[in-house]
Design a protein around this motif. Structure first.
Motif, PDB file in Angstrom:
ATOM      1  N   ALA A  23      -0.187   2.279   2.022  1.00 47.60           N
ATOM      2  CA  ALA A  23      -0.735   1.559   3.177  1.00 47.60           C
ATOM      3  C   ALA A  23       0.374   1.235   4.165  1.00 47.60           C
ATOM      4  O   ALA A  23       1.507   0.949   3.784  1.00 47.60           O
ATOM      5  N   ARG A  25      -0.743  -0.887   6.694  1.00 46.15           N
ATOM      6  CA  ARG A  25      -1.303  -2.155   7.186  1.00 46.15           C
ATOM      7  C   ARG A  25      -2.057  -2.818   6.040  1.00 46.15           C
ATOM      8  O   ARG A  25      -2.245  -2.243   4.974  1.00 46.15           O
ATOM      9  N   HIS A  26      -2.519  -4.027   6.262  1.00 46.38           N
ATOM     10  CA  HIS A  26      -3.255  -4.770   5.242  1.00 46.38           C
ATOM     11  C   HIS A  26      -4.706  -4.296   5.157  1.00 46.38           C
ATOM     12  O   HIS A  26      -5.347  -4.008   6.175  1.00 46.38           O
ATOM     13  N   PHE A  27      -5.211  -4.192   3.934  1.00 43.86           N
ATOM     14  CA  PHE A  27      -6.625  -3.908   3.700  1.00 43.86           C
ATOM     15  C   PHE A  27      -7.192  -5.017   2.823  1.00 43.86           C
ATOM     16  O   PHE A  27      -6.642  -5.321   1.757  1.00 43.86           O
ATOM     17  N   ALA A  28      -8.301  -5.600   3.250  1.00 42.89           N
ATOM     18  CA  ALA A  28      -8.960  -6.664   2.481  1.00 42.89           C
ATOM     19  C   ALA A  28      -9.889  -6.060   1.443  1.00 42.89           C
ATOM     20  O   ALA A  28     -10.312  -4.894   1.559  1.00 42.89           O
ATOM     21  N   ASN A 213      -6.276  -0.125  -7.042  1.00 39.13           N
ATOM     22  CA  ASN A 213      -6.562  -1.050  -5.942  1.00 39.13           C
ATOM     23  C   ASN A 213      -7.602  -0.492  -4.976  1.00 39.13           C
ATOM     24  O   ASN A 213      -7.949  -1.134  -3.981  1.00 39.13           O
ATOM     25  N   GLU A 230      -6.524  -6.735  -2.823  1.00 37.64           N
ATOM     26  CA  GLU A 230      -5.803  -6.864  -1.560  1.00 37.64           C
ATOM     27  C   GLU A 230      -4.687  -5.822  -1.532  1.00 37.64           C
ATOM     28  O   GLU A 230      -3.938  -5.667  -2.499  1.00 37.64           O
ATOM     29  N   ILE A 231      -4.584  -5.091  -0.422  1.00 35.87           N
ATOM     30  CA  ILE A 231      -3.538  -4.079  -0.272  1.00 35.87           C
ATOM     31  C   ILE A 231      -2.679  -4.469   0.929  1.00 35.87           C
ATOM     32  O   ILE A 231      -3.196  -4.678   2.030  1.00 35.87           O
ATOM     33  N   ASN A 232      -1.396  -4.576   0.711  1.00 32.76           N
ATOM     34  CA  ASN A 232      -0.470  -4.978   1.766  1.00 32.76           C
ATOM     35  C   ASN A 232       0.326  -3.788   2.282  1.00 32.76           C
ATOM     36  O   ASN A 232       0.446  -2.762   1.586  1.00 32.76           O
ATOM     37  N   PRO A 233       0.900  -3.893   3.479  1.00 32.34           N
ATOM     38  CA  PRO A 233       1.719  -2.811   4.010  1.00 32.34           C
ATOM     39  C   PRO A 233       2.835  -2.443   3.026  1.00 32.34           C
ATOM     40  O   PRO A 233       3.514  -3.317   2.481  1.00 32.34           O
ATOM     41  N   ASP A 235       2.311  -1.016   0.102  1.00 35.16           N
ATOM     42  CA  ASP A 235       1.744  -0.829  -1.237  1.00 35.16           C
ATOM     43  C   ASP A 235       1.246   0.602  -1.405  1.00 35.16           C
ATOM     44  O   ASP A 235       0.605   1.156  -0.492  1.00 35.16           O
TER      45      ASP A 235
END
Length: 449
Positions: A23, A25-28, A213, A230-233, A235
């Motif tokens: 990623a 960017r962030h993914f909810a 994830n 939750e996936i953060n930049p 990851d």
């Protein structure tokens, strides 16, 4: 088509895993990470007449191909859309008649060959990974897999040589079949019933984790990848390649056998769920570890064919499953019950190998229209499933759906609605709130209020 990538993600070199997807960017949780149309796909033979060959829509008013009388479509547009691929099978099915019986993998590979001939540019399915980049692992295949590969190649020649000119040589076919076997996907419906097979190159780029994830679901012939954590930049984005019910050593064996790698994910390193998954009955004398392993192997050795393969209605099970077995369904159920009795001397009811056997027994009960028996097994299965599987598991949602529909059929309205609502809560994350499967289950709830 140029390599435009997938917004919010990037291809990268993953330490110890080779290429992968991460990623930027962030993914909810529940957010769509990306969607990928299939490069090539094929509807399973058992679903003909229930699903459109082109878009996989499930409906009752499909019309059949006027030539082969075996392919069904929503309308003329779907038939025309499918013709570039169907014409290959249509002519062959007419020529072979009842003797037309290539495997699903052979049918899929034939379509890939045809697609490759008319495709010169990168497709929308290959924004990050080209199909020709697929790993084949030919150097790691044992003699049994090599023999299966050769059988598929022989079948391709037998059923398609008259209809595909200049079939690739055996070396190229050996690699292509191996690539498809390692990177192909099974398209499933909301109850995890098998609808068909496909290749999604960009989805295949994701590496495996036993604590994924993201989750892959299907909207027709398009694969949708949604975040279940939750996936953060930065990851890495991980999918699961296998059923995650089983303990670490079992999962590792399955991954090594099918995908030729030894999993070193956090779940395999910590083995955090193994104790729960392998719960033993409280006995005066603890069983020997070898006895436990022997009983686990016994559970798998008496495995029956999957009874949850029909999709039009969850209780419509394939009579053909029993054609390969001399035993009538009542004897198969007795086999499951005797196996549970034997295993139950050591394993607790929440042990995954007991659940494995209960799941099969539930399928036989459904086939026999023993709704009370099926419900009883479902009730024993659902709570341990909720513990053993990760959050937002399709396996758990599927079991809630089966149970909910059983309850409603047995006029247990309150329990039925409650189970369907639990299925919806998972499906809204895994499939997305706008998915037609979610809408269908919500309609069922409203109809029974």
């Amino acid at each position: 088509m140029k390599n435009e990538g997938i917004e919010g993600t990037e291809r990268f070199l993953s330490p110890d895993r080779g290429r992968g997807l991460r990623a930027v960017r962030h993914f909810a949780v529940g957010e769509l990470v990306f969607a990928c149309p299939s490069y090539a796909y094929v509807l399973t033979v058992n679903e003909r007449g229930a699903h459109c060959e082109h878009c996989f829509t499930r409906r009752e008013d499909l019309f059949k191909c006027g030539k082969c009388k075996q392919a069904y479509y929503c309308n003329v547009d779907c038939q025309r859309g499918d013709w570039p691929m169907h014409k290959l099978e249509c002519v062959a099915m007419c020529a072979y008649g009842e003797n037309w019986c290539p495997s699903e993998t052979v049918r899929l590979v034939a379509r890939i060959i045809m697609k490759q001939r008319v495709t010169t540019e990168r497709t929308p399915s290959e924004r990050l990974l080209l199909l020709k980049e697929f790993e084949s692992h030919l150097d790691k295949m044992d003699s049994e897999k090599e023999e299966m590969n050769q059988t598929d190649i022989a079948a391709l020649h037998h059923f398609y040589s008259r209809h595909i000119t200049d079939i690739p040589d055996d070396q190229a076919l050996t690699e292509l079949f191996a690539q498809v076997n390692c990177n192909g996907f099974t398209i499933e419906d909301e109850e995890l019933s098998h609808l068909g097979s496909a290749v999604f190159p960009d989805v295949a780029l994701m590496n495996h984790s036993c604590s994924p994830n993201v989750i892959v679901t299907y909207k027709g012939t398009v694969a949708e990848v949604r975040a279940v954590q939750e996936i953060n930049p930065g990851d890495e984005i991980f999918n699961s390649y296998i059923d995650l019910l089983y303990p670490t050593e079992d999962r590792k064996e399955r991954l090594l056998d099918s995908y030729f790698f030894t999993c070193q994910c956090t779940e395999c390193t910590s083995k955090s769920k193994d104790k729960q998954k392998m719960e033993i009955r409280k006995l005066s004398s603890p069983p020997d570890p070898e006895e436990i392993r022997s009983m686990s192997l016994f559970s798998l050795s008496v495995s029956l064919p999957s009874f949850f393969t029909a999709s039009s209605a969850f209780c419509t099970l394939l009579v053909s499953l029993f054609l390969d077995s001399a035993a009538p369904p009542s004897e198969l159920l007795e086999m499951c019950e005797l196996s549970q009795e034997k295993m139950g001397a050591i394993f607790a009811d929440t042990n995954v190998y007991m659940l494995h056997m209960m799941y099969q027994a539930m399928g036989v009960c459904l086939y026999m229209q023993d709704w009370d028996g099926a419900m009883s097994y479902g009730e024993k299965i659902i709570q341990p499933y909720s513990v053993h599987y990760p959050a937002y598991s399709l396996n758990v949602a599927s079991m809630y759906l089966k149970l909910g529909r059983l309850y409603l059929g047995l006029e247990k309205k309150t329990q039925g609605i409650r189970a369907l609502k639990k299925a919806i809560a998972i499906m809204e994350v895994a499939h997305g709130k706008d998915h037609h499967y979610v809408a269908e289950v919500k309609r069922e709830v409203e109809e029974h209020k």
